[in-house]
Motif scaffolding. Structure first.
Motif, PDB file in Angstrom:
ATOM      1  N   ILE A 152       4.051   9.742  -7.918  1.00 46.81           N
ATOM      2  CA  ILE A 152       5.042  10.043  -8.949  1.00 46.81           C
ATOM      3  C   ILE A 152       4.376  10.088 -10.319  1.00 46.81           C
ATOM      4  O   ILE A 152       4.639  10.982 -11.134  1.00 46.81           O
ATOM      5  N   GLY A 153       3.498   9.115 -10.597  1.00 50.63           N
ATOM      6  CA  GLY A 153       2.804   9.090 -11.877  1.00 50.63           C
ATOM      7  C   GLY A 153       1.972  10.338 -12.104  1.00 50.63           C
ATOM      8  O   GLY A 153       1.930  10.876 -13.217  1.00 50.63           O
ATOM      9  N   THR A 154       1.332  10.819 -11.049  1.00 53.92           N
ATOM     10  CA  THR A 154       0.534  12.044 -11.151  1.00 53.92           C
ATOM     11  C   THR A 154       1.419  13.237 -11.477  1.00 53.92           C
ATOM     12  O   THR A 154       1.075  14.084 -12.314  1.00 53.92           O
ATOM     13  N   ARG A 155       2.596  13.313 -10.837  1.00 52.95           N
ATOM     14  CA  ARG A 155       3.515  14.426 -11.106  1.00 52.95           C
ATOM     15  C   ARG A 155       4.020  14.388 -12.539  1.00 52.95           C
ATOM     16  O   ARG A 155       4.106  15.415 -13.209  1.00 52.95           O
ATOM     17  N   LEU A 156       4.359  13.193 -13.027  1.00 53.16           N
ATOM     18  CA  LEU A 156       4.909  13.083 -14.375  1.00 53.16           C
ATOM     19  C   LEU A 156       3.861  13.342 -15.451  1.00 53.16           C
ATOM     20  O   LEU A 156       4.205  13.633 -16.598  1.00 53.16           O
ATOM     21  N   ALA A 157       2.580  13.221 -15.092  1.00 49.73           N
ATOM     22  CA  ALA A 157       1.504  13.455 -16.053  1.00 49.73           C
ATOM     23  C   ALA A 157       0.933  14.871 -15.951  1.00 49.73           C
ATOM     24  O   ALA A 157       0.094  15.255 -16.776  1.00 49.73           O
TER      25      ALA A 157
ATOM     26  N   ALA B  83       0.828  -1.205   0.000  1.00 50.05           N
ATOM     27  CA  ALA B  83       0.000   0.000   0.000  1.00 50.05           C
ATOM     28  C   ALA B  83       0.860   1.252   0.000  1.00 50.05           C
ATOM     29  O   ALA B  83       0.579   2.226  -0.717  1.00 50.05           O
ATOM     30  N   TRP B  84       1.941   1.218   0.793  1.00 52.06           N
ATOM     31  CA  TRP B  84       2.856   2.370   0.871  1.00 52.06           C
ATOM     32  C   TRP B  84       3.532   2.626  -0.473  1.00 52.06           C
ATOM     33  O   TRP B  84       3.572   3.753  -0.954  1.00 52.06           O
ATOM     34  N   LYS B  85       4.058   1.557  -1.101  1.00 51.12           N
ATOM     35  CA  LYS B  85       4.747   1.712  -2.380  1.00 51.12           C
ATOM     36  C   LYS B  85       3.776   2.133  -3.483  1.00 51.12           C
ATOM     37  O   LYS B  85       4.115   2.959  -4.335  1.00 51.12           O
ATOM     38  N   THR B  86       2.557   1.585  -3.473  1.00 54.01           N
ATOM     39  CA  THR B  86       1.571   1.951  -4.482  1.00 54.01           C
ATOM     40  C   THR B  86       1.227   3.429  -4.401  1.00 54.01           C
ATOM     41  O   THR B  86       1.085   4.110  -5.430  1.00 54.01           O
ATOM     42  N   GLU B  87       1.121   3.940  -3.184  1.00 52.17           N
ATOM     43  CA  GLU B  87       0.828   5.371  -3.001  1.00 52.17           C
ATOM     44  C   GLU B  87       1.959   6.226  -3.567  1.00 52.17           C
ATOM     45  O   GLU B  87       1.716   7.239  -4.236  1.00 52.17           O
ATOM     46  N   ILE B  88       3.204   5.817  -3.317  1.00 53.31           N
ATOM     47  CA  ILE B  88       4.350   6.560  -3.837  1.00 53.31           C
ATOM     48  C   ILE B  88       4.338   6.564  -5.364  1.00 53.31           C
ATOM     49  O   ILE B  88       4.516   7.605  -6.007  1.00 53.31           O
ATOM     50  N   LEU B  89       4.123   5.389  -5.957  1.00 53.11           N
ATOM     51  CA  LEU B  89       4.126   5.289  -7.414  1.00 53.11           C
ATOM     52  C   LEU B  89       2.980   6.092  -8.034  1.00 53.11           C
ATOM     53  O   LEU B  89       3.153   6.717  -9.088  1.00 53.11           O
ATOM     54  N   ASP B  90       1.830   6.074  -7.395  1.00 50.72           N
ATOM     55  CA  ASP B  90       0.705   6.871  -7.890  1.00 50.72           C
ATOM     56  C   ASP B  90       1.030   8.364  -7.835  1.00 50.72           C
ATOM     57  O   ASP B  90       0.691   9.122  -8.759  1.00 50.72           O
TER      58      ASP B  90
ATOM     59  N   LEU C 250       8.866  16.524 -10.376  1.00 47.57           N
ATOM     60  CA  LEU C 250       8.030  17.652 -10.782  1.00 47.57           C
ATOM     61  C   LEU C 250       8.304  17.987 -12.245  1.00 47.57           C
ATOM     62  O   LEU C 250       9.451  18.166 -12.652  1.00 47.57           O
ATOM     63  N   ARG C 251       7.250  18.090 -13.020  1.00 42.85           N
ATOM     64  CA  ARG C 251       7.395  18.382 -14.446  1.00 42.85           C
ATOM     65  C   ARG C 251       7.475  19.891 -14.633  1.00 42.85           C
ATOM     66  O   ARG C 251       6.650  20.643 -14.107  1.00 42.85           O
TER      67      ARG C 251
END
Length: 222
Positions: free
Chosen positions: A39-44, A30-37, A62-63
């Motif tokens: 990061i994905g939001t920042r890159l998008a 759960a912790w890692k999934t939150e981090i990846l989500d 940050l983009r």
């Protein structure tokens, strides 16, 4: 019955430890999934300008979109790209419109183009902020005589080029002859589900072995 107590204690203790490890991996998932989500939001996200005081914990991935100037000086990081082979990442000083000087990872060039002339001066760059964690006790120190680095070390590179310890990794630019951009991607492994399944599976196997052990003890007693 008394002979079964040690086996029962060992069985319950082993199951408890294995189940605890499985639950811990579920929490890690759960912790890692939150981090990846995140990061994905920042890159998008839509790009912004580089923050006034960039912070690695807050602003990594940050983009950003910046117009500035590439200043003289290059550092070359030895690397490889599956589709291109062996070569170098080109790291340069990048002067922002407000006067700050940061590192710019322009992208990849083949070995033969290591010392080829490249564009200086005004440029418009879209990319992501990154503080790469690529160094450890086994990383070779840079060969300064040949200008070959073996990892992107923001601290040492910023000192070498006289910039702030901030790196912008190019996603795209208005330089048609620029090195091959190697945009920031999510390359953080997330294998915790597999680990959790493994621990829970071992707990079931341990419980089965314990029941078999208890059955054998009971048969001998009878």
């Amino acid at each position: 019955m008394r002979r079964m107590i040690p086996a029962l204690v060992i069985g319950l203790a082993g199951c408890a430890v294995l189940v605890w490890l499985g639950v811990w991996q579920v929490h890690r998932l759960a912790w890692k999934t939150e981090i990846l989500d995140r990061i994905g939001t920042r890159l998008a996200a839509e790009p912004v300008t580089v923050p006034r005081d960039p912070d690695p914990a807050r602003d990594a991935y940050l983009r950003v979109l910046e117009a500035g100037r590439i200043e003289p000086g290059e550092l070359h990081v030895y690397t490889s790209v599956p589709s291109e082979g062996v070569g170098y990442r080109v790291i340069v000083p990048f002067r922002l419109a407000d006067g700050r000087l940061i590192l710019l990872d322009r992208g990849f060039v083949p070995i033969a183009e290591k010392d080829a002339p490249r564009r200086l001066g005004p440029i418009r760059v879209r990319g992501s902020l990154l503080w790469p964690d690529e160094t450890d006790g086994f990383t070779d120190p840079p060969d300064l005589a040949k200008n070959i680095w073996f990892a992107r070390d923001v601290g040492r590179m910023s000192a070498a080029l006289g910039t702030d310890p901030v790196m912008l990794v190019t996603e795209a630019s208005d330089d048609a002859a620029a090195p091959l951009a190697l945009p920031v991607t999510i390359d953080i492994p997330n294998d915790h589900l597999q680990y959790a399944v493994t621990w829970f599976g071992l707990a079931i196997a341990w419980a089965g072995m314990t029941l078999y052990w208890l059955w054998r003890i009971k048969r001998r007693t009878d």
